[in-house]
Design an enzyme around this catalytic site. Sequence first.
Site, mmCIF file in Angstrom:
data_model
loop_
_atom_site.group_PDB
_atom_site.id
_atom_site.type_symbol
_atom_site.label_atom_id
_atom_site.label_comp_id
_atom_site.label_asym_id
_atom_site.label_seq_id
_atom_site.Cartn_x
_atom_site.Cartn_y
_atom_site.Cartn_z
ATOM 1 N N CYS A 38 -0.245 22.304 -27.699
ATOM 2 C CA CYS A 38 -1.323 21.789 -28.554
ATOM 3 C C CYS A 38 -0.777 21.218 -29.860
ATOM 4 O O CYS A 38 -1.507 20.555 -30.594
ATOM 5 C CB CYS A 38 -2.356 22.878 -28.853
ATOM 6 S SG CYS A 38 -1.695 24.263 -29.796
ATOM 7 N N CYS A 107 -4.506 30.782 -29.315
ATOM 8 C CA CYS A 107 -4.393 30.605 -30.769
ATOM 9 C C CYS A 107 -4.112 31.957 -31.432
ATOM 10 O O CYS A 107 -3.334 32.047 -32.384
ATOM 11 C CB CYS A 107 -5.659 29.988 -31.340
ATOM 12 S SG CYS A 107 -6.309 28.613 -30.353
#
Length: 150
Positions: A38, A107
């Site tokens: 990402c 995350c």
Amino acid sequence: MSQVLEYSEKVMDHFTNPRNVGEIENPSGVGTVGNAKCGDIMRMYLDIQDGVVKDAKFKTFGCGAAVATSSMVTELVIGKTVEEALKVTNKAVMEALDGLPPVKVHCSLLAEEAIHAALWDYATDNGITIEGLEPPVKDIEEKEGHESAE
Ligand code: FES
């Protein structure tokens, strides 16, 4: 109206009003971890005195969940011993945020690993061993299959 992703109020709060953003001058340990997939990057700074995390700050170039998990993880490690800080898992961070959408679990792994990287930096600088602490990875994707991953 349904949304594509549901974020808890706590996630939104820590995203819009993140705690402990910034740097620590002369930190005891610094850790930087990224996710090549990402492109997000997290840097954690720790001030450790007598084996206790006195302060933690972060700089995150990343998504909203990365900012919220960075913010929450700093809150969770401040005041803890280095051994206790090591045990703050991504699951604990997610619980403290009242959950994350499944696609955003990675995350929180970045937040856990950034703390580990900063602890590793502190430990190697001071020639100490923190039991259970493993060398950090630069790219969290290397940890695929990590037990606390999605
Ligand atoms: Fe990469 Fe959130 S999308 S850390």
